[in-house]
Each structure stands twice: as structure tokens, then as C-alpha cells.
Enzyme design. Sequence first.
Site, short mmCIF file in Angstrom:
data_model
loop_
_atom_site.label_atom_id
_atom_site.label_comp_id
_atom_site.label_asym_id
_atom_site.label_seq_id
_atom_site.Cartn_x
_atom_site.Cartn_y
_atom_site.Cartn_z
N ILE A 101 -108.10 65.22 -34.69
CA ILE A 101 -108.12 64.24 -35.79
C ILE A 101 -107.21 64.84 -36.84
O ILE A 101 -107.51 65.90 -37.40
CB ILE A 101 -109.54 64.00 -36.34
CG1 ILE A 101 -110.39 63.27 -35.30
CG2 ILE A 101 -109.45 63.15 -37.63
CD1 ILE A 101 -111.79 62.94 -35.77
N PRO A 102 -106.05 64.21 -37.09
CA PRO A 102 -104.99 64.90 -37.83
C PRO A 102 -105.22 64.94 -39.33
O PRO A 102 -104.48 64.31 -40.09
CB PRO A 102 -103.75 64.09 -37.47
CG PRO A 102 -104.26 62.71 -37.19
CD PRO A 102 -105.65 62.87 -36.62
N CYS A 103 -106.21 65.71 -39.77
CA CYS A 103 -106.48 65.79 -41.21
C CYS A 103 -105.32 66.48 -41.93
O CYS A 103 -105.19 66.34 -43.14
CB CYS A 103 -107.80 66.51 -41.47
SG CYS A 103 -107.92 68.14 -40.75
N HIS A 104 -104.47 67.18 -41.17
CA HIS A 104 -103.29 67.79 -41.81
C HIS A 104 -102.31 66.73 -42.29
O HIS A 104 -101.40 67.03 -43.04
CB HIS A 104 -102.60 68.75 -40.83
CG HIS A 104 -102.18 68.09 -39.54
ND1 HIS A 104 -103.02 67.96 -38.46
CD2 HIS A 104 -101.02 67.50 -39.18
CE1 HIS A 104 -102.39 67.32 -37.49
NE2 HIS A 104 -101.17 67.03 -37.90
N ARG A 105 -102.48 65.48 -41.86
CA ARG A 105 -101.58 64.42 -42.29
C ARG A 105 -102.06 63.74 -43.58
O ARG A 105 -101.52 62.72 -43.98
CB ARG A 105 -101.42 63.36 -41.18
CG ARG A 105 -100.70 63.93 -39.97
CD ARG A 105 -100.57 62.91 -38.85
NE ARG A 105 -100.24 63.59 -37.59
CZ ARG A 105 -100.49 63.09 -36.39
NH1 ARG A 105 -101.04 61.91 -36.26
NH2 ARG A 105 -100.18 63.79 -35.31
#
Lengths: 270, 205
Positions: free
Chosen positions: A172-176
Site C-alpha cells: 500500500i504505497p503510503c510513500h506516495r
Amino acid sequence: MSEGNQGSIAGTRRVLKGLHGLGGVRTPSSVLPGVLARVGLRDTYWQQDSPIGPIYVAYGEGGVSAVRRASEAGGFAEWYRTRFGRPVMQAARPPRALAEVVERRLGAGAQGDIEIDLRGVSAFQRAVLQKTLEIPRGEVRPYGWIAREIGRPGAVRAVGSALNHNPVPLLIPCHRVVQTNGRVGEYAFGSAAKRAVLEAEGASPDLLEELARRGVRYLGDTEDHTFCLPTCAGMHRRLTEPRYVTFRTPQQAVSAGYRACDVCRPALAS
Amino acid sequence: MSAEQCVIEQFDEMTENLSHALALDLDGHFERLVLCYQDRIYAFCLRYTRKPEDAEEIAQDVFVSAYRALRAYPADRIRALALRPWLYQIALNGCRNRARGKHLRLVPLQGGEDGHAEIELEADERERPDTVLERGERIREIGILVAALPERYRAAIVLRHVDGMGYAEAAAVLGEPVGTVKSKVHRGVQMLRETMDRSANEGSV
């Protein structure tokens, strides 16, 4: 007995012996952990390369349940049991279908559907994480955008906290998700790791930081007169071309005759 | 307990104990069920499909399906269950479903007037049967030949002669009369023998 018959008896014996020899095979070691994980008896984890180095990925009946950096996960099994209250066993590798979708999500391939176990998170956090899954590779969205999209525009800080407790970072791309002022911001694995992952995905963190310093929050396309968040469809990388203009606020864009992009829905992303 | 402990001689007794144990405490004994049967089930799937990745997935699906079924069965039914043929049945279904999805590229049998049939092998996979023969990799070779047999013979042959199952049990797995299974096994062995003879002759020319 004819010669042909003798030949055929010898031949049959040869066949039977050969067939018997086919039985002695060992099951790959991934089968047992895979079965136990899928029926919910014991979760399983494996080690996997990622843009931030080796990680552990755990999964069980409900899908992928945890992602952790291998270097930080001294006793992953202990940590897992404490956090989820279930035992976990290590496997050499995951079931093939799961391995493929994880590889694709970590790499440059198409995203593909992945089952993620979000049973242990609150409804609010689930909404945040599911919305985060929609952010395309190579793009970023501000915390405030997530808050507005899930119908809780005042909960920007809670969005940050929910993302900080993302059980499956990278997948889940929380870095985005970046700061509302456009800066790259914090990350559970450290801001350097966040920049590295974004860079690998083509989101140019240096450029994002520069835009944030200049107060640029939106980009307008002079041809179709829409305005977007900077990374929408990679617009930020084409900023040097004459057809792009910059805006500091949505109001500025609107009064210049621009309308909000339907794809990144930038309006009110404050 | 290790899989090695589950030697074939102990199987009948073990099966009975195991089904009783599963009826009492499925979760507590399910791992034992997998350990005891996984090698045989995997071997069956491997010989049926000849593709290790497929065999691995099917084997995993077999035990997942088995668990779900056992979860739903009342205790009496689990106790009465002959685990081995039951698991093989699930495996056979899995193999057949997979084969239906991706057909093996086999040239159909060309029956001669004397009933002699020819098996055409897949030419790809970098494993030409004649080369294999010369290298003496008998297991590999016969694995290819078995996988190339028509399905109706292959399942019966693998159950009877690779897994060493009795005709009665094989018939139960296949859901066919014992006589039918016997004649399929006989015919399958004959076909394998003919193909091997032919390969050997061609190899020696």
C-alpha cells in the site's frame, strides 16, 4: 515362448521399474506453509527484495498482513506474534501467484489485484489505506487530498497517523502521500527511503521539493486549460515545456480560466 | 513428526488414527495430514502434469480444499473417511481442471489397424527423448512418456504403478470398476513399452 514375447516381457519389466522410480519425489518446502497460511492455521512470511532492500512479507488467510524491513526485524516471528496475536512461520518462497503480484507491485509492472489483510485496522484507517492504493506509480498526493477524498476533510493529521501505521508499506504505497505544502515529508522507513522509492518510481522528489520551495502547488496545461496536482500523469517532469503554467492556489487557477482535472481532482486539496 | 516416519507400511493404521484425530481436533492434526500425504500427492500431480509449478499449486490447492471440506463435515463422516483415496480424488480433479484450462499439446493417437498407437511427444522443453535416452536419464524419459499418455491411461498408470496403489483403491479414486482400471493400466503399460522400444531402436541406429 516366442522371441517377441520374451522381448515384450522384458520391455514391460523395464517400464514398470521406470514407473516405480517416478514416485520418489519431495514436495517443495513452500507447500506446507502455503497451505497452513491459506486455511488460517499459521501465517507465513518470506524474504523479498524491494527498492529499500530486503523486506519480510507475511501473509495468511486474509491476504498479505505485514511488510517489514528485514534489517529491522531481528525477531520477525516474535514481533509478528506480539502485533497480530498469531504465530507465523518462515517459508523459502510464497505461492507463485502471490509472489508474482508482490513482484509486480514492488517493481515497475502493472499493479494487479492484491489481497491485503486489513481486518486489524479501524474503518477510518482502512478508508485511508484503500484510497492510498489508488495513487498511481510515479505520482504523489497530499495528506489533505486523502482526507478530502474519503469525506473527512478535517482529518489531515489522522490521515498521517493512519499511514504511519500502514501494516504493508510499499504494497500500500503510503510513500506516495506527501505533505500538503508539497514537500516529500516523513516515512516509517525514514524520509531518505521515501525519496529513494519515489525516485525509483519516477516521481522526481528533487523536483517536488523545488516546487514546494517555490510555493507551486498546481500545474496548468495551457492547451486544454485544466489544472492538476504536479505529478498527475507526470506533468511535473514536463514543466520546462512552454505549455505548462504554475499556480499557488486553486482559486488562482480558476480565476485564470482553468478547470480542475477529473483524474487527480486537485480542487480543495488544501 | 517428520514425513519420513509415514512409511507406506504404516499407512493403513495411520490413516485410521489420523481420521479419528482429525474428527476430534481438525486444527491440531491438520498439519500432520499434510506432512503425511504431501509427497505422494505432489508426486501424483507432478507425474500427471509434468510441470513442477503446476504440481506445486495443485498440491497446495488439494490440502486447502481438504481442510475446508473437513471443516464442514460432521465428526462421524471424518472418522469414516478413507483419507488417502479421498485426497487423491481431490488431486485428480485438480489435475483435470488444470489440464482443461491449458491443454497439453499432444498429437492425438493414430491407431493402426493392429491397434498399435503412437505417442507423439512434445518437441519443445529442450528435452528430446532420444537425447534423454542416450544420457540414460531414465526417470526423466519415462516422466515425459507418462505425461504424454492419454489422460484415461495416465491417471490409472500413475495410481497403480507410480504410487503403488492397489486396484481396488485406484478404482475408488477414479470412480470406475476395477476391471476397467485394470485394462487401462494394462493398455497404458503396453503403450509405454512400445514407445520405449521404438525410441531405443531409433537411438541405436
